[in-house]
Scaffold this active site. Structure first.
Site, mmCIF file in Angstrom:
data_model
loop_
_atom_site.group_PDB
_atom_site.id
_atom_site.type_symbol
_atom_site.label_atom_id
_atom_site.label_comp_id
_atom_site.label_asym_id
_atom_site.label_seq_id
_atom_site.Cartn_x
_atom_site.Cartn_y
_atom_site.Cartn_z
ATOM 1 N NE ARG A 60 -3.758 2.133 2.338
ATOM 2 C CZ ARG A 60 -3.672 2.750 3.203
ATOM 3 N NH1 ARG A 60 -3.217 2.330 4.417
ATOM 4 N NH2 ARG A 60 -4.351 3.702 3.381
ATOM 5 C CG HIS A 64 -1.217 4.823 -0.448
ATOM 6 N ND1 HIS A 64 -1.594 5.495 0.408
ATOM 7 C CD2 HIS A 64 -2.034 4.673 -1.238
ATOM 8 C CE1 HIS A 64 -3.287 5.132 0.483
ATOM 9 N NE2 HIS A 64 -3.032 4.227 -0.329
ATOM 10 C CG ASN A 92 -0.122 8.183 2.867
ATOM 11 O OD1 ASN A 92 -1.510 7.636 2.098
ATOM 12 N ND2 ASN A 92 0.156 9.586 1.899
ATOM 13 C CG HIS A 189 -7.895 -3.560 -2.001
ATOM 14 N ND1 HIS A 189 -9.068 -3.076 -2.496
ATOM 15 C CD2 HIS A 189 -6.799 -2.535 -2.457
ATOM 16 C CE1 HIS A 189 -8.447 -1.579 -3.197
ATOM 17 N NE2 HIS A 189 -7.382 -1.441 -2.125
#
Length: 317
Positions: A60, A64, A92, A189
């Site tokens: 992740r 990001h 975040n 995911h």
């Protein structure tokens, strides 16, 4: 062999389009820091032995990072003075495991000072996180530079869990990523945990006619409403992304077809014929998904944008 050639062509094509001119290559550190990949893998393994949530966190974090200013490790910078950095932006705040990158960087600096960027370490760590969780491997092109700018205000550019398909498509296409990449990368995911805040929009006051999102499987919706009651703001309440949330597999896609995915953005993948077809394809073959995911990760992680090789991942030189 054909798929390896396709992967190779895919990233070569992307590098020629890369805005910053940072040329990435598979053997970038062959002479200057040949053991970098081994060092990063060991750092990820060590952290995983103590905390099973590390792989999801690293994957992740990399995603990001790449979606704001390219893969330039700007997500790793600390806020300083009046500047609030990306890691302190709302999407975040739940990122964690930054220490894994710090530890890897420390080891790499001891071997090859001033050579390997934090952005490359993060890209390698994300790949290792997937592999060590049972997912596919891929050759990570290297040679990224670290950015000097990190702004919390820019994190609103990240695709949100409430996005519909046109919002998702726009977000990905702005970064040179296709609908195929969108569906494949959403498969990340399969790892991790989500707080109620990311999916409670589907559980209460969904729209003018439905309290609960009608695309949610009724028993699944009921279990989520138990975890996330309407007026309960318990900070750590939430659910795992899928029942095998520490194993990288294709369960996520099977759950979407059953109405048992957490986010609106997951369910949105069924709202166009092309994305629905890909969801079905990946749900029926882990191997097909794994190949597509590896290909799209190479593409995403090749969006470059930095200027320097940081000595410390948390501060600019």
């Amino acid at each position: 062999m054909a798929s390896i050639v396709a992967l190779f062509l895919g990233w070569v094509l992307l590098f020629t389009q890369s805005g910053s001119g940072n040329a990435l290559s598979l053997n970038y550190y062959e002479k200057t820091c040949p053991d970098v990949e081994t060092v990063v893998t060991e750092a990820v393994k060590k952290a995983m032995a103590k905390d099973k949530t590390v792989p999801a966190a690293l994957l992740r974090m990399h995603f990001h990072d790449c979606f704001i200013r390219g893969c330039d490790a700007s997500v790793l910078l600390n806020s300083k003075g009046n500047n609030k950095a990306e890691k302190d932006g709302p999407p975040n705040l739940s990122l964690h495991a930054f220490y894994v990158i710090d530890n890897a960087k420390k080891e790499v600096e001891a071997l090859c000072p001033g050579i390997v960027s934090c952005a490359d370490i993060l890209a390698l760590a994300a790949r290792d996180a997937v592999v060590l969780s049972g997912g596919p491997t891929w050759n990570v092109p290297k040679g990224r530079k670290d950015g000097r700018t990190s702004k919390a205000s820019e994190t609103k550019q990240l695709p949100a869990p409430t996005f519909n398909i046109s919002q998702l498509q726009q977000s990905f296409s702005q970064r040179g990523l296709s609908m195929d990449d969108l569906v494949a990368l959403s498969g990340g995911h399969t790892l991790g945990f989500s707080h109620c805040s990311s999916f409670k929009n589907r559980l209460h006051n969904f729209n003018a006619t439905h309290d609960i999102d009608p695309t949610l499987h009724p028993s699944f919706a009921a279990s989520l409403r138990n975890i996330c009651p309407k007026n309960n703001n318990a900070k750590n309440a939430g659910a795992t992304m899928d029942p095998s949330s520490t194993t990288f597999d294709n369960t996520y896609f099977k759950l979407i077809l059953q109405g048992k995915s957490l986010f609106s953005s997951d369910q949105a993948l069924l709202t166009t014929p092309k994305t629905k077809q890909l969801v079905s394809k990946f749900a029926s073959s882990k191997d097909t998904f794994s190949k597509a995911f590896a290909n799209s990760m190479i593409k995403m992680s090749s969006i470059t944008g930095g200027q320097e090789v940081r000595k410390d991942c948390r501060v600019v030189n």
